[in-house]
Design an enzyme around this catalytic site. Structure first.
Site, PDB file in Angstrom:
ATOM      1  N   TRP A 143      41.368  45.252  39.639  1.00 39.20           N
ATOM      2  CA  TRP A 143      41.734  46.651  39.888  1.00 39.20           C
ATOM      3  C   TRP A 143      41.450  46.884  41.374  1.00 39.20           C
ATOM      4  O   TRP A 143      40.327  47.227  41.748  1.00 39.20           O
ATOM      5  CB  TRP A 143      40.888  47.591  39.040  1.00 39.20           C
ATOM      6  CG  TRP A 143      41.128  47.484  37.565  1.00 39.20           C
ATOM      7  CD1 TRP A 143      41.966  48.260  36.823  1.00 39.20           C
ATOM      8  CD2 TRP A 143      40.512  46.567  36.645  1.00 39.20           C
ATOM      9  NE1 TRP A 143      41.915  47.869  35.498  1.00 39.20           N
ATOM     10  CE2 TRP A 143      41.039  46.834  35.362  1.00 39.20           C
ATOM     11  CE3 TRP A 143      39.584  45.530  36.771  1.00 39.20           C
ATOM     12  CZ2 TRP A 143      40.661  46.130  34.226  1.00 39.20           C
ATOM     13  CZ3 TRP A 143      39.204  44.815  35.646  1.00 39.20           C
ATOM     14  CH2 TRP A 143      39.741  45.121  34.391  1.00 39.20           C
ATOM     15  N   ASP A 150      34.626  29.209  50.049  1.00 40.61           N
ATOM     16  CA  ASP A 150      33.995  30.254  50.875  1.00 40.61           C
ATOM     17  C   ASP A 150      32.648  29.771  51.422  1.00 40.61           C
ATOM     18  O   ASP A 150      32.301  30.027  52.578  1.00 40.61           O
ATOM     19  CB  ASP A 150      33.758  31.530  50.050  1.00 40.61           C
ATOM     20  CG  ASP A 150      35.044  32.101  49.467  1.00 40.61           C
ATOM     21  OD1 ASP A 150      36.127  31.826  50.023  1.00 40.61           O
ATOM     22  OD2 ASP A 150      34.960  32.810  48.450  1.00 40.61           O
TER      23      ASP A 150
END
Ligand code: ADP
Length: 304
Positions: free
Chosen positions: A102, A258
């Site tokens: 979202w 990452d």
């Protein structure tokens, strides 16, 4: 002598399922994860700051406080009235992970809307880090504002590092993704792609083609990550493979790339040797994939 490292992008609220079915809340996002590992690996005379936009709700406050408690500076974070951070959930079904997001109206999408604030933050930094996700979430005009500032930083000799982190679903079209990723590389001194993504979305048939392509776009150095095969450094017509560290049992590969980037940059910025930096980064990533979650505590990384 330390320096000032600025990572630019989106950090989200992360919900994951605990064993008892409850939801556990965390904070993560590719450029934030890299900032976390850079903070863990760089000495205290380096500052690490995160550049993003947050809302004015309690969750935004909590996220900023979390960043601060991790030693990551939040002074440059814009706060937007009525907005909220993006959210994602890790779903676990039969041992397979899937993600629901979202983030379409997250505050971070406006991180580059104030060009003056962006310029001031970049000018105050020595090292800049961003990703293809940073570019993908921005309105096109704002992505160009960001890229113009990064090109300016590169032109005056700053380190600008970029992970293309290809996510076709975040882009309006493949064409848009290809164009902006090339522009991102042009604005960078160092590009850190993952080979499986590049092969899937740019059709590269070898690591050499990935390196060549990013050099053609204008990157000075390219470090191609390739999971357990290790990472290949391409600079000045030379390619050097630095092997991964062998891991007995992989627990969770979230943040492998990452953390590799954070470890690589931390070492490279201090010592300037990309081969030694890739070996160090492989050790960090190997520790990260033997733990759950995107952010492994500095204690567990046991940095010598
Ligand atoms: P990404 O997470 O961006 O897809 P990779 O899967 O290429 O990136 O992994 C990044 C780095 O993490 C690799 O270069 C390697 O050092 C380390 N790594 C990833 N998977 C493994 C593995 N199975 N064993 C050992 N190291 C790994």
């Amino acid at each position: 002598m330390g320096g000032r490292f600025l990572s630019i992008g989106e950090c989200m609220v992360e919900l994951s399922q605990a064993d008892d079915g409850h939801l556990r809340k965390g904070f993560a996002g590719d450029t934030f994860n890299t900032a976390w590992y850079a903070r863990a690996c760089l000495p205290a005379d380096w500052s690490i700051d995160y550049f993003t936009a947050l809302g004015d709700d309690a969750m935004s406050d909590e996220m900023a406080a979390f960043m601060g408690s991790a030693g990551i500076g939040t002074a440059n974070i814009r706060r937007l009235r009525g907005k909220t951070p993006g959210l994602y959930m890790i779903n676990l079904k039969d041992g397979e992970r899937s993600f629901s997001y979202w983030r379409d109206s997250s505050a971070a999408r406006q991180l580059a809307a104030d060009g003056d604030a962006l310029r001031a933050a970049i000018e105050a930094s020595d090292v800049l880090y961003f990703s293809g996700i940073t570019l993908a979430i921005l309105p096109r005009e704002d992505a160009y504002t960001l890229l113009a500032e990064l090109r300016r930083a590169k032109a005056i000799g700053k380190v600008v590092a970029f992970d293309p982190n290809l996510r076709p679903r975040l882009w309006s079209s493949l064409d848009a993704m290809h164009t902006l990723i090339a522009d991102g590389a042009r604005a960078s001194t160092l590009v850190m792609p993952s080979f499986d993504d590049e092969a899937a979305h740019f059709g590269d048939d070898s690591i050499s083609s990935t390196i060549r392509r990013y050099h053609q776009y204008g990157a000075n150095m390219v470090v191609v990550k390739n999971g357990p095969e290790g990472a290949t450094i391409g600079s000045d017509a030379e390619e050097t493979l630095v092997p991964a560290v062998k891991v007995g049992k992989v627990i969770d590969t979230t943040s492998a790339g990452d953390s590799f980037n954070g470890g690589f940059l931390a070492h490279y910025l201090q010592h300037g040797d990309p081969i030694a930096a890739a070996a160090f980064a492989a050790e960090i990533a190997a520790k990260v994939i033997q733990e759950y979650g995107a952010l492994v505590s500095p204690k567990k990384l046991k940095i010598a």
